[in-house]
Design an enzyme around this catalytic site. Structure first.
Site, PDB file in Angstrom:
ATOM      1  N   ARG A  96       0.825  -1.214   0.000  1.00 17.38           N
ATOM      2  CA  ARG A  96       0.000   0.000   0.000  1.00 17.38           C
ATOM      3  C   ARG A  96       0.857   1.261   0.000  1.00 17.38           C
ATOM      4  O   ARG A  96       0.495   2.271  -0.587  1.00 17.38           O
ATOM      5  CB  ARG A  96      -0.934  -0.036   1.208  1.00 17.38           C
ATOM      6  CG  ARG A  96      -1.917   1.115   1.281  1.00 17.38           C
ATOM      7  CD  ARG A  96      -2.846   0.965   2.496  1.00 17.38           C
ATOM      8  NE  ARG A  96      -3.875  -0.032   2.278  1.00 17.38           N
ATOM      9  CZ  ARG A  96      -3.932  -1.206   2.896  1.00 17.38           C
ATOM     10  NH1 ARG A  96      -2.992  -1.554   3.778  1.00 17.38           N
ATOM     11  NH2 ARG A  96      -4.904  -2.048   2.657  1.00 17.38           N
ATOM     12  N   TYR A  97       1.974   1.228   0.704  1.00 16.79           N
ATOM     13  CA  TYR A  97       2.870   2.382   0.820  1.00 16.79           C
ATOM     14  C   TYR A  97       4.188   2.054   0.126  1.00 16.79           C
ATOM     15  O   TYR A  97       4.620   0.901   0.115  1.00 16.79           O
ATOM     16  CB  TYR A  97       3.136   2.707   2.289  1.00 16.79           C
ATOM     17  CG  TYR A  97       1.888   2.979   3.099  1.00 16.79           C
ATOM     18  CD1 TYR A  97       1.241   4.208   3.033  1.00 16.79           C
ATOM     19  CD2 TYR A  97       1.375   2.000   3.943  1.00 16.79           C
ATOM     20  CE1 TYR A  97       0.105   4.456   3.790  1.00 16.79           C
ATOM     21  CE2 TYR A  97       0.236   2.238   4.700  1.00 16.79           C
ATOM     22  CZ  TYR A  97      -0.401   3.471   4.624  1.00 16.79           C
ATOM     23  OH  TYR A  97      -1.528   3.716   5.356  1.00 16.79           O
ATOM     24  N   ARG A 100       7.165   0.008   2.299  1.00 11.71           N
ATOM     25  CA  ARG A 100       6.899  -1.136   3.167  1.00 11.71           C
ATOM     26  C   ARG A 100       5.801  -2.025   2.586  1.00 11.71           C
ATOM     27  O   ARG A 100       4.936  -1.561   1.847  1.00 11.71           O
ATOM     28  CB  ARG A 100       6.526  -0.695   4.578  1.00 11.71           C
ATOM     29  CG  ARG A 100       5.360   0.259   4.668  1.00 11.71           C
ATOM     30  CD  ARG A 100       5.434   1.026   5.989  1.00 11.71           C
ATOM     31  NE  ARG A 100       4.359   1.959   6.212  1.00 11.71           N
ATOM     32  CZ  ARG A 100       4.329   3.209   5.735  1.00 11.71           C
ATOM     33  NH1 ARG A 100       5.309   3.643   4.960  1.00 11.71           N
ATOM     34  NH2 ARG A 100       3.326   4.008   6.000  1.00 11.71           N
ATOM     35  N   CYS A 116     -12.258  -8.379  14.525  1.00 11.53           N
ATOM     36  CA  CYS A 116     -11.140  -8.518  13.586  1.00 11.53           C
ATOM     37  C   CYS A 116     -11.512  -8.035  12.183  1.00 11.53           C
ATOM     38  O   CYS A 116     -12.532  -8.441  11.630  1.00 11.53           O
ATOM     39  CB  CYS A 116     -10.709  -9.981  13.516  1.00 11.53           C
ATOM     40  SG  CYS A 116      -9.351 -10.280  12.353  1.00 11.53           S
ATOM     41  N   ARG A 118      -9.940  -8.805   9.548  1.00  7.35           N
ATOM     42  CA  ARG A 118      -9.707  -9.894   8.597  1.00  7.35           C
ATOM     43  C   ARG A 118     -10.518 -11.127   8.975  1.00  7.35           C
ATOM     44  O   ARG A 118     -10.153 -12.252   8.626  1.00  7.35           O
ATOM     45  CB  ARG A 118      -8.211 -10.234   8.538  1.00  7.35           C
ATOM     46  CG  ARG A 118      -7.356  -9.126   7.925  1.00  7.35           C
ATOM     47  CD  ARG A 118      -5.973  -9.611   7.536  1.00  7.35           C
ATOM     48  NE  ARG A 118      -5.198  -8.512   6.947  1.00  7.35           N
ATOM     49  CZ  ARG A 118      -4.099  -7.995   7.478  1.00  7.35           C
ATOM     50  NH1 ARG A 118      -3.614  -8.487   8.608  1.00  7.35           N
ATOM     51  NH2 ARG A 118      -3.476  -7.008   6.893  1.00  7.35           N
ATOM     52  N   ASP A 279     -12.685  -0.792  12.494  1.00  4.30           N
ATOM     53  CA  ASP A 279     -12.915  -0.953  11.063  1.00  4.30           C
ATOM     54  C   ASP A 279     -14.334  -1.438  10.789  1.00  4.30           C
ATOM     55  O   ASP A 279     -15.000  -2.003  11.662  1.00  4.30           O
ATOM     56  CB  ASP A 279     -11.905  -1.945  10.478  1.00  4.30           C
ATOM     57  CG  ASP A 279     -10.484  -1.418  10.530  1.00  4.30           C
ATOM     58  OD1 ASP A 279     -10.274  -0.266  10.097  1.00  4.30           O
ATOM     59  OD2 ASP A 279      -9.591  -2.142  11.006  1.00  4.30           O
ATOM     60  N   ASP A 316      -8.283   3.650   9.308  1.00  2.33           N
ATOM     61  CA  ASP A 316      -7.941   3.027   8.031  1.00  2.33           C
ATOM     62  C   ASP A 316      -9.071   3.345   7.068  1.00  2.33           C
ATOM     63  O   ASP A 316     -10.202   2.861   7.236  1.00  2.33           O
ATOM     64  CB  ASP A 316      -7.785   1.508   8.198  1.00  2.33           C
ATOM     65  CG  ASP A 316      -6.351   1.071   8.112  1.00  2.33           C
ATOM     66  OD1 ASP A 316      -5.697   1.424   7.121  1.00  2.33           O
ATOM     67  OD2 ASP A 316      -5.883   0.386   9.032  1.00  2.33           O
ATOM     68  N   LYS A 323      -3.976   4.706   6.208  1.00  2.00           N
ATOM     69  CA  LYS A 323      -4.328   5.281   7.509  1.00  2.00           C
ATOM     70  C   LYS A 323      -4.279   6.803   7.446  1.00  2.00           C
ATOM     71  O   LYS A 323      -3.407   7.375   6.795  1.00  2.00           O
ATOM     72  CB  LYS A 323      -3.367   4.800   8.591  1.00  2.00           C
ATOM     73  CG  LYS A 323      -3.457   3.323   8.908  1.00  2.00           C
ATOM     74  CD  LYS A 323      -2.480   2.966  10.008  1.00  2.00           C
ATOM     75  CE  LYS A 323      -2.540   1.478  10.321  1.00  2.00           C
ATOM     76  NZ  LYS A 323      -2.071   0.668   9.162  1.00  2.00           N
TER      77      LYS A 323
END
Length: 365
Positions: A96-97, A100, A116, A118, A279, A316, A323
Site C-alpha cells: 500500500r505504501y 513497506r 477482527c 480480517r 474498522d 484506516d 491510515k
C-alpha cells in the site's frame, strides 16, 4: 480470577465449551453456534482466566466471547474493510505504501477477536498459511522492489509459527539488502505468553535487519504478570516494542480504561503507537464508537497522562486508501482584521484544559 477457568488446560473453540466453563450463557448457545459457523472462535487459558463470568459487561469477554450481534451486518460494512485485496500484487503481499509491505504468512491466531478486520479470511476452514510456492513468490516480489525498506509480518499472527520456521523467514528477509526493518504484529505475548520462549526470542533476531514487535492489547488487564514477563524477554534481548489498540465500545471507550492501558504499556517499556478506530468489518457495529467519541477521549487523554503514553488515533480509510490521523485538532488560523497586516499567520491554540491562546501572542502578551 473467579469462575471455572482458572485451571483450564486447552483453548476453547466451541460455543458449547464456552457455556460449560461459564463464559457464555446457555440460553445464547443456539445463536453463538450460528456465529461460530461463520467466524472463528478461540479463547486460550490465559485469556479465559481474565474473564469475570459474573460481570455481563466484562471488557475481556467482550473482545473474545462471540455475541449474537455479530450476525447483524450493516450496509457500510465489508468483508475487506481496509482494502488489502486492492493492493495485493501477489499472494501474501499487500503493498500500500512505497517503502513497506505486509507479508501475510499465516491465517491462524492464538485467539480470535470479535472485531477482527480480517475475520472473513482467518480461522478454521480458511487456508492456514501461505503455500511454499506463494511464499517464494512473495520473497521474489520483495527482492525486486528495492524501495521496500520494511517488511511487516502479519496474518493471522506470525508468532503462531514455530521458532525454527520463523528463524528461516527472518534470515531470508534480512538477507535482502534493501530490507532494513522487520516488524511483527502479534497478540501472542498476551494470549499465550509461554510461546515467547528463549528459542522464539532468538528466532526473531536476524543479522542485517532490525526487528520490531507490535503488541496488540486493548485493556490493562491483558497485561498480566505472564504477559509482562513475555514482553520483557523480548525487550531485554534488544527487540524494541510498540503497541496497537482498537478503540472498542464497552472495552476501553472511557478515559480511565484508556489511561490505565497506555500507562501499562509504558510500564512494560512498550511505546503506545496506534489507537485504531474500529474498522467496518461485518457484524462489528456493536463494538464501534464514533470518531467524535474517539476524538473526545484523545483530547481528555492529552491532559491526563505523559507524552510517553499518547498513541496516534487513526482511521484506516475503507477501500485501501491507507491510515489517516483523526485525532482532535488544537490549532486553527485566526483571520486578520480588516486592514490588518501581519508578518506571519496568527493561530488560536487550545491547551489541554480547553483554554484558547493566540500564537504568536498579541502586543498585550
Amino acid at each position: 480470577m473467579k469462575g471455572r477457568t482458572a485451571n483450564l488446560a486447552e483453548t476453547l473453540r466451541q460455543p458449547a465449551e464456552l457455556v460449560a466453563h461459564g463464559l457464555a450463557p446457555a440460553a445464547a448457545l443456539a445463536d453463538l453456534e450460528k456465529v461460530a459457523a461463520r467466524y472463528a472462535v478461540a479463547v486460550t487459558p490465559d485469556i479465559a482466566a481474565l474473564i469475570d463470568p459474573d460481570d455481563p459487561d466484562d471488557p475481556i469477554a467482550r473482545q473474545f466471547i462471540p455475541d449474537a450481534a455479530e450476525l447483524e451486518a450493516q450496509a457500510a460494512e465489508r468483508a475487506d474493510p481496509i482494502g488489502d485485496d486492492a493492493h495485493s500484487p501477489v499472494a501474501g503481499i499487500v503493498h500500500r505504501y512505497p517503502d513497506r509491505v505486509l507479508l501475510k504468512l499465516v491465517h491462524v491466531c492464538a485467539v480470535y477477536c470479535r472485531f477482527c478486520f480480517r475475520r472473513e479470511m482467518v480461522g478454521p476452514g480458511k487456508e492456514s498459511a501461505l503455500s511454499q510456492a506463494a511464499y517464494a513468490g512473495a520473497l521474489d516480489y520483495i527482492r525486486t522492489h528495492e524501495a521496500v525498506w520494511e517488511v511487516i509480518l502479519t496474518g493471522g499472527d506470525p508468532l503462531m509459527l514455530s521458532p525454527r520456521r520463523l528463524a528461516e523467514i527472518m534470515n531470508e528477509l534480512a538477507a535482502i539488502a534493501h530490507v532494513k526493518v522487520i516488524r511483527l504484529h502479534t497478540r501472542v505475548p498476551v494470549a499465550q505468553p509461554e510461546r515467547i520462549s528463549d528459542d522464539m526470542v532468538a528466532a526473531l533476531k536476524a543479522n542485517g535487519a532490525t526487528t520490531w514487535v507490535v503488541l496488540h492489547a486493548n485493556h490493562a488487564r491483558e497485561l498480566t504478570d505472564g504477559a509482562r514477563a513475555a514482553c520483557a524477554r523480548l525487550i531485554d534481548a534488544g527487540i524494541p516494542m510498540v503497541s496497537q489498540s482498537v478503540l472498542l465500545r464497552g472495552v476501553n471507550d472511557n478515559l480511565a480504561a484508556l489511561e490505565a492501558l497506555m500507562r501499562a504499556f509504558v510500564e512494560c517499556r512498550i511505546k503506545p503507537y496506534y489507537l485504531h478506530h474500529g474498522d467496518l468489518a461485518p457484524g462489528t457495529a456493536h463494538l464501534r464508537t464514533t470518531i467524535a467519541e474517539g476524538q473526545a477521549l484523545m483530547r481528555g487523554l492529552r491532559g491526563r497522562v505523559s507524552g510517553l503514553c499518547q498513541p496516534e488515533y487513526v482511521l484506516d480509510i475503507p477501500g485501501g486508501h491507507g491510515k489517516a490521523p483523526v485525532g482532535p485538532n488544537y490549532l486553527r488560523a485566526e483571520p486578520a482584521a480588516v486592514g490588518e497586516h501581519r508578518a506571519e499567520t496568527r493561530y488560536r491554540v487550545a491547551d489541554y484544559c480547553g483554554d484558547v491562546h493566540l500564537y504568536p501572542p498579541g502586543p498585550e502578551g
